[in-house]
Design a protein around this motif. Structure first.
Motif, short mmCIF file in Angstrom:
data_model
loop_
_atom_site.label_atom_id
_atom_site.label_comp_id
_atom_site.label_asym_id
_atom_site.label_seq_id
_atom_site.Cartn_x
_atom_site.Cartn_y
_atom_site.Cartn_z
N LEU A 30 -14.65 -0.62 -6.52
CA LEU A 30 -16.05 -0.65 -6.91
C LEU A 30 -16.59 0.77 -7.00
O LEU A 30 -16.30 1.62 -6.15
N VAL A 31 -17.37 1.04 -8.05
CA VAL A 31 -18.06 2.33 -8.19
C VAL A 31 -19.51 2.05 -8.58
O VAL A 31 -19.84 0.95 -9.05
N GLY A 37 -27.06 1.65 -13.61
CA GLY A 37 -27.85 1.38 -12.41
C GLY A 37 -27.34 0.21 -11.61
O GLY A 37 -28.13 -0.54 -11.02
N MET A 38 -26.03 0.05 -11.56
CA MET A 38 -25.44 -1.06 -10.82
C MET A 38 -24.00 -0.74 -10.43
O MET A 38 -23.38 0.20 -10.96
N VAL A 39 -23.49 -1.56 -9.51
CA VAL A 39 -22.08 -1.45 -9.11
C VAL A 39 -21.22 -1.99 -10.24
O VAL A 39 -21.58 -2.97 -10.92
N ALA A 40 -20.07 -1.35 -10.45
CA ALA A 40 -19.11 -1.81 -11.45
C ALA A 40 -17.76 -2.07 -10.77
O ALA A 40 -17.29 -1.27 -9.96
N ALA A 41 -17.16 -3.20 -11.10
CA ALA A 41 -15.84 -3.57 -10.58
C ALA A 41 -14.79 -3.21 -11.62
O ALA A 41 -14.92 -3.58 -12.80
N LEU A 42 -13.74 -2.51 -11.19
CA LEU A 42 -12.79 -1.95 -12.13
C LEU A 42 -11.36 -2.46 -11.98
O LEU A 42 -10.55 -2.28 -12.91
N ASP A 43 -11.03 -3.05 -10.85
CA ASP A 43 -9.64 -3.49 -10.66
C ASP A 43 -9.52 -4.99 -10.94
O ASP A 43 -10.50 -5.74 -10.90
N HIS A 44 -8.31 -5.43 -11.23
CA HIS A 44 -8.06 -6.80 -11.65
C HIS A 44 -8.45 -7.80 -10.56
O HIS A 44 -9.12 -8.81 -10.83
N ALA A 45 -8.04 -7.55 -9.33
CA ALA A 45 -8.29 -8.51 -8.25
C ALA A 45 -9.77 -8.73 -8.01
O ALA A 45 -10.24 -9.87 -7.85
N THR A 46 -10.54 -7.64 -7.98
CA THR A 46 -11.97 -7.76 -7.71
C THR A 46 -12.71 -8.42 -8.87
O THR A 46 -13.59 -9.26 -8.66
#
Length: 390
Positions: A30-31, A37-46
């Motif tokens: 997560l970044v 202006g929000m969290v971004a999920a970048l990996d496959h599992a998340t």
């Protein structure tokens, strides 16, 4: 949490978002994406977990403030399955699936094949733009036939669709908003008239079957049918065109045409869908407090699921940036997941399989004639054009 500063309209990012994704993912799943202006999920599992986590959804907790200049657009969107939650979503999707069956989709195969060959026959003898001359025409013609819309309406359907989907792009401005609202108003009016016509003169098409669909004594309202038809055209057409263009680019650059010349090219099609997907962000809203990947989301927090990054996760795919049509298929995120899994996925897969097979079988010496460039459409991802030569 790592703070990502990256404009989604930056020309370098538009051409190659994957390098930015990889660099950001190295800081964790997560970044915080400053520009969104929000969290971004970048990996496959998340991303996969968030697609299925019922503590998150699509419908806003607090209704968005009405904007008069978007009244027609919002009226259509209010009945879009993409932004609804149970029990309304469950009822609407169930009724639509009674009409949009897997058997009905599979029965389109001969039509798709015939149309693909017809379009190939009509291609210019030398240099041509595969997006304009092939990839755009095939899906809009099929969706028109499926819905029961006259094929002559194809160019108008494209104009409405292109105007409306601009609302989901980072480059959105007031001019694009006004155009989207006008398109929504005209598209809805056209569909309303067509639906009323089919109530008295039904045919073997999706709109007629939507009218007839019933579950537990409930039927679709006219507004719900309009929202469904608009979603099927806008989401299905836009995504299929970009996937086809991105896929052909990858095939020609990697010299892997042979994988699509085989009748059974399902695995190769899955790699096209994974490698360079047409939609890169799908947002969800936290409905309850939830801890994901050591981060606590509070009720009302939005999260960007970066589908394009998840499909390039090295934890799942070896050498993920490499296009390998013989790669064993694994679950990817291009069609989303959970209750909002793409309704048109079977049709998209069928169109891609038939069209790519026909193209590379009929034109085995096809080659790129000019360096392809991606259009400024984020969070969509597709080419401006794909100039090729025989």
């Amino acid at each position: 949490m790592y703070r990502l500063q990256q404009s989604p309209t930056d020309p370098a990012f538009v051409q190659d978002p994957y390098t930015v994704y990889a660099d950001a993912r190295a800081h964790g799943p997560l970044v915080w994406w400053e520009e969104y202006g929000m969290v971004a999920a970048l990996d496959h599992a998340t991303v996969q977990a968030l697609l299925r986590d019922r503590r998150f959804g699509r419908a806003p907790i607090t209704p968005r403030a009405a904007q008069p200049h978007l009244a027609a657009f919002d009226a259509v969107e209010a009945h879009s399955m993409l932004d609804l939650e149970p029990p309304v979503h469950t009822r609407l999707r169930g009724l639509v699936l009674r009409a949009f069956t897997s058997r009905r989709v599979a029965a389109l195969a001969p039509e798709i094949d015939a149309l693909a060959h017809q379009l190939i026959d009509a291609l210019p003898p030398g240099r041509f733009d595969l997006i304009a001359d092939f990839a755009t025409t095939l899906p809009v013609t099929i969706i028109a036939r499926l819905l029961g819309v006259p094929e002559a309406m194809g160019p108008q359907l494209l104009a409405w669709s292109n105007a409306m989907v601009a609302m989901y792009q980072a480059r959105r401005d007031r001019l694009l908003e006004d155009a989207a609202n006008a398109a929504a108003k005209d598209f809805a009016a056209y569909l309303r008239t067509l639906i009323e016509t089919k109530r008295t003169a039904p045919a073997d098409d999706l709109i007629s079957h939507l009218i007839a669909a019933e579950e537990n004594g409930q039927k679709l309202t006219t507004d719900e049918m309009i929202g469904t038809c608009v979603l099927l055209l806008n989401a299905g057409h836009e995504a299929t065109v970009h996937t086809f263009g991105n896929g052909v680019k990858a095939v020609l650059e990697s010299g892997t045409q042979a994988a699509f010349q085989a009748e059974d090219c399902d695995t190769a099609v899955e790699e096209v869908l994974r490698h360079d997907p047409p939609l890169h962000i799908f947002t969800r809203i936290a409905y309850d407090r939830a801890e994901i990947a050591s981060h606590t989301f509070e009720r009302g927090d939005e999260v960007a699921l970066v589908l394009g990054a998840a499909n390039r996760d090295p934890a799942v795919w070896q050498d993920p940036d490499c296009f390998d049509p013989e790669r064993p298929a694994q679950p990817m995120t291009s069609f989303g997941g959970g209750i909002h899994f793409c309704l048109g996925a079977p049709l998209a897969r069928l169109e891609l399989k038939i069209a790519l097979h026909a193209l590379f079988t009929r034109l085995p010496t096809l080659r790129i004639a000019a360096p392809p460039r991606y259009a400024n459409l984020y969070h969509f991802h597709g080419l401006e054009a794909l100039w090729v030569d025989r």
